[in-house]
Design an enzyme around this catalytic site. Structure first.
Site, PDB file in Angstrom:
ATOM      1  CG  HIS A 137      -1.849   1.131   1.335  1.00 18.07           C
ATOM      2  ND1 HIS A 137      -3.180   1.048   1.037  1.00 18.07           N
ATOM      3  CD2 HIS A 137      -1.638   2.416   1.728  1.00 18.07           C
ATOM      4  CE1 HIS A 137      -3.758   2.233   1.234  1.00 18.07           C
ATOM      5  NE2 HIS A 137      -2.829   3.079   1.656  1.00 18.07           N
ATOM      6  CD  GLU A 138       1.638   3.323   3.662  1.00 25.19           C
ATOM      7  OE1 GLU A 138       1.713   4.439   3.111  1.00 25.19           O
ATOM      8  OE2 GLU A 138       0.626   2.969   4.301  1.00 25.19           O
ATOM      9  CG  HIS A 141       0.314   6.213  -0.561  1.00 28.83           C
ATOM     10  ND1 HIS A 141      -0.660   7.063  -1.034  1.00 28.83           N
ATOM     11  CD2 HIS A 141      -0.253   5.537   0.462  1.00 28.83           C
ATOM     12  CE1 HIS A 141      -1.765   6.909  -0.336  1.00 28.83           C
ATOM     13  NE2 HIS A 141      -1.555   5.975   0.577  1.00 28.83           N
TER      14      HIS A 141
END
Length: 175
Positions: A137-138, A141
């Protein structure tokens, strides 16, 4: 690492264009450790388990993951590969920049991450389960990819509808 109780950063919201930007390499400096501490404090203040620099308005390749019960990992200029033994799993995900939006996202359950920590030491670590999910998820980003892009249109519409209902309930409770 120093410990401060006040978060320095304000979260950007889901409409901020920085969230769609591919981040630049972070150049380690005397400010890097403070950046890490402030990001961890901001993440904790908002009860998250991961926070990427673009979520606090910095288009740099830095993120933090962890929880006070298990410790924190600061990841600078990370490079991720899927572990050989990884399998696809569906996880319920949320994002601090998208309050009250929860989506079921398919991710690999094991990843290998090479990264530099806040002290400038290069490391390689295998993350599994929810931590593999958080890392992916990061990493998204840092590449300008939002978790809502990982699901279909119908799934996203239903989740946004649920969020609207939840926000209405919260608004009524505050009155």
């Amino acid at each position: 690492m120093r410990n401060y109780t006040m978060a320095k950063y304000k979260l950007v919201d889901e409409n901020d264009p920085i969230l769609k930007q591919k981040c630049a390499e972070h150049i380690i400096s005397e400010n890097t450790e403070q950046l890490a501490v402030d990001m961890i404090n901001t993440m904790q203040e908002h009860e998250g388990i991961g926070l990427a620099a673009p979520q606090v308005g910095l288009a740099e390749r830095v993120f933090v993951v962890g929880h006070k019960s298990q410790g924190f990992v600061v990841c600078i200029n990370p490079v991720m590969t899927i572990a050989e033994d990884a399998e696809e799993e569906t996880y319920t995900e949320a994002c601090l920049s998208f309050p009250h939006l929860e989506l079921k996202v398919k991710r690999q359950n094991a990843v290998l991450l090479e990264y530099t920590n806040a002290q400038g030491v290069r490391k390689a670590t295998k993350f599994v389960g929810v931590w593999a999910q958080a890392i992916q998820h990061e990493m998204d980003h840092l590449d300008g990819v939002l978790f809502q892009e990982r699901v279909g249109g119908t799934t996203l519409s239903l989740a946004k509808s649920k969020r609207r209902e939840k926000l209405k309930r919260i608004s009524r409770q505050k009155k």
